[in-house]
Design a protein around this motif. Structure first.
Motif, short mmCIF file in Angstrom:
data_model
loop_
_atom_site.label_atom_id
_atom_site.label_comp_id
_atom_site.label_asym_id
_atom_site.label_seq_id
_atom_site.Cartn_x
_atom_site.Cartn_y
_atom_site.Cartn_z
N ALA A 9 0.84 -1.20 0.00
CA ALA A 9 0.00 0.00 0.00
C ALA A 9 0.88 1.26 0.00
O ALA A 9 2.00 1.24 0.52
N ASP A 11 0.88 3.84 1.82
CA ASP A 11 1.31 4.30 3.14
C ASP A 11 2.34 3.39 3.80
O ASP A 11 2.88 3.71 4.84
N ARG A 12 2.65 2.25 3.15
CA ARG A 12 3.68 1.34 3.68
C ARG A 12 4.91 1.26 2.78
O ARG A 12 5.87 0.60 3.13
N ARG A 42 2.49 8.40 13.30
CA ARG A 42 1.59 7.63 12.42
C ARG A 42 0.24 7.39 13.10
O ARG A 42 -0.79 7.46 12.44
N TYR A 47 -2.63 6.73 10.34
CA TYR A 47 -2.10 5.62 9.53
C TYR A 47 -2.31 4.34 10.32
O TYR A 47 -1.71 4.13 11.36
N HIS A 48 -3.18 3.49 9.80
CA HIS A 48 -3.57 2.29 10.55
C HIS A 48 -2.75 1.06 10.17
O HIS A 48 -2.73 0.09 10.91
N ALA A 49 -2.08 1.10 9.03
CA ALA A 49 -1.25 -0.03 8.63
C ALA A 49 -0.01 -0.07 9.52
O ALA A 49 0.75 0.89 9.57
N ILE A 51 3.70 -0.83 10.93
CA ILE A 51 5.03 -1.02 10.35
C ILE A 51 5.89 -1.68 11.42
O ILE A 51 5.89 -1.25 12.57
N TRP A 55 10.88 -3.00 9.02
CA TRP A 55 10.46 -2.16 7.89
C TRP A 55 11.00 -0.74 8.06
O TRP A 55 11.44 -0.10 7.11
#
Length: 86
Positions: A9, A11-12, A42, A47-49, A51, A55
């Motif tokens: 994605a 955002d990642r 985040r 930002y819910h994804a 990390i 990463w």
């Protein structure tokens, strides 16, 4: 992986995470301080994804390879555009 793909994605993507790391470096910081600030930022920005720390380190590697970031005296610092490589 570095840029968004079908499986990564936006955002990642490592460039995105790297840009977010740079935002946290308003002054030299340790790796752990930067990691902590990035996670808080985040969360605050929605930002819910998640990390992983791995990463985050890959994003640091990308920034170093691109000449954006240096590690000086155990502190992450943004490299000035006119500064020679360390």
């Amino acid at each position: 992986m570095i840029t968004p793909t079908k499986g990564i994605a936006p955002d990642r993507a490592l460039l995105t995470v790297g840009a977010q790391v740079v935002k946290q470096l308003d002054r030299p910081r340790t790796v752990s301080q930067t990691w902590s600030r990035l996670r808080s930022w985040r969360e605050t920005e929605g930002y819910h994804a998640p990390i992983s720390f791995g990463w985050f380190v890959l994003a640091l590697d990308v920034l170093y390879t691109l000449g954006v970031l240096d590690l000086c005296d155990d502190l992450l610092v943004i490299r000035r555009p006119d500064a020679p490589a360390a």
